[in-house]
Design an enzyme around this catalytic site. Structure first.
Site, PDB file in Angstrom:
ATOM      1  N   ASP A 213      32.424  -4.864  -2.562  1.00  0.00           N
ATOM      2  CA  ASP A 213      31.485  -4.188  -1.671  1.00  0.00           C
ATOM      3  C   ASP A 213      31.448  -4.854  -0.295  1.00  0.00           C
ATOM      4  O   ASP A 213      31.482  -6.083  -0.170  1.00  0.00           O
ATOM      5  CB  ASP A 213      30.080  -4.220  -2.259  1.00  0.00           C
ATOM      6  CG  ASP A 213      29.946  -3.356  -3.503  1.00  0.00           C
ATOM      7  OD1 ASP A 213      30.884  -2.587  -3.797  1.00  0.00           O
ATOM      8  OD2 ASP A 213      28.911  -3.463  -4.177  1.00  0.00           O
TER       9      ASP A 213
ATOM     10  N   ASP B 113      31.940   4.851 -10.365  1.00  0.00           N
ATOM     11  CA  ASP B 113      31.832   3.399 -10.204  1.00  0.00           C
ATOM     12  C   ASP B 113      31.925   2.679 -11.549  1.00  0.00           C
ATOM     13  O   ASP B 113      31.126   2.932 -12.457  1.00  0.00           O
ATOM     14  CB  ASP B 113      30.494   3.103  -9.522  1.00  0.00           C
ATOM     15  CG  ASP B 113      30.448   1.750  -8.867  1.00  0.00           C
ATOM     16  OD1 ASP B 113      31.218   0.867  -9.258  1.00  0.00           O
ATOM     17  OD2 ASP B 113      29.614   1.569  -7.965  1.00  0.00           O
TER      18      ASP B 113
END
Length: 303
Positions: free
Chosen positions: A210, A150
């Protein structure tokens, strides 16, 4: 009294764009979109060894494993500090990662883990910055089968245009361990990742920000954010519109069925992110729908 203020500025690293950096050989994995479970959407910092073990048991008990959900993925907040040699350690919620991997493997499942190319993860835990090869070896020694990587604080030390080279560094490191580890790129679709993700060893790459457990978020990510990306998906490399929210309570049953159907039509990775230990029969029916899964897992790999 005079006070001296010292500003500490992170050194920005720039990788040369060479064929060595840009080209990571295909690892032979993820010939169909990966299927499994991820801890973040439901549990975030509550993830633990016990939760992962119970989830693995539930994946077997509910039949999720048998329809293809194989990866049990620990997201952020598992990390502690590094030891004197620089080796990453897990925190008190994960006393023995190797033992946990053995347990998950014993259930016929695979274990995934999370890190960042930056100094810290999104939640502020230890990242892999300047420890890429070392961390890859550690993951392999634990028996890890999947890495979600990430971007997060990498933005503090790298320029956006360095993304391919930064991710390639971990791609090479994972390959060098000799252990089959699925490589998931999580950088929210930036820098047109679909056009280079496969070349640096990525098996899947996020194409969106997200997801949230709402119709607005799901439909935006599934319908609006995938235009023009189908050409980049295929066996071994997949567009990833983020995890499934099915069963987390924010949408209706019809909306959750749409969510599942859309992800399957997109040949997207199917990563459940609910509490499978307490999953209702209705939610299991959606997630384990064999006809929908067959569309997602079509070996031709066409969206």
């Amino acid at each position: 009294m005079k006070w001296l203020l010292i500003a500490v500025v992170a050194v920005r690293l720039v990788f040369p764009q060479t064929s060595r950096i840009d080209n990571v050989p295909y690892n032979g994995l993820a010939k169909t979109p990966p299927m499994g479970w991820n801890s973040w959407n439901k549990f975030q910092a509550l993830v633990s060894d016990r939760l992962v073990r119970e989830t693995a048991d539930a994946m077997v008990r509910t039949g999720m494993r048998d329809v293809g959900y194989l990866y049990v993925n620990i997201d952020d907040t598992w990390e502690a500090t590094r030891d004197g040699d620089g080796n990453i350690r897990s925190n008190e919620r994960f006393p023995d990662m190797k033992a946990l991997a053995d347990y998950v493997h014993g259930r016929g499942l695979k274990l995934g883990i999370y890190s960042s190319p930056g100094p810290k993860t999104c939640a502020g835990y230890e990242g892999s910055y300047r420890h890429e090869e070392q961390d890859a070896r550690t993951y392999a020694s634990w028996g890890i089968d999947y890495l979600k990587y990430d971007w997060c604080t990498a933005a503090d030390v790298y320029a956006a245009g360095d993304m391919p080279a930064v991710y390639a560094k971990m791609g090479h490191a994972l390959l060098a361990t000799g252990r089959p580890i699925v490589f998931s790129l999580c950088q929210y679709g930036r820098e047109h990742v679909a056009s280079w993700g496969a070349s640096i060893g990525g098996n899947l790459w996020r194409t969106t920000d997200d997801i949230a457990d709402t119709w607005k978020s799901m439909s935006k990510l599934g319908f609006d954010s995938q235009t023009g990306l189908a050409q980049y998906a295929g066996p071994g490399h997949w567009n990833d519109p983020d995890m499934l929210e099915i069963g987390n309570g924010g949408m209706t049953a019809i909306e959750y069925r749409t969510h599942m159907s859309l992800w399957c039509l997109l040949a997207a990775p199917l990563l459940a992110a609910n509490d499978v230990r307490e999953m209702t029969p209705a939610i299991r029916e959606i997630l384990a729908n064999k006809e929908a899964i067959a569309v997602d897992q079509d070996p031709l790999g066409k969206e």
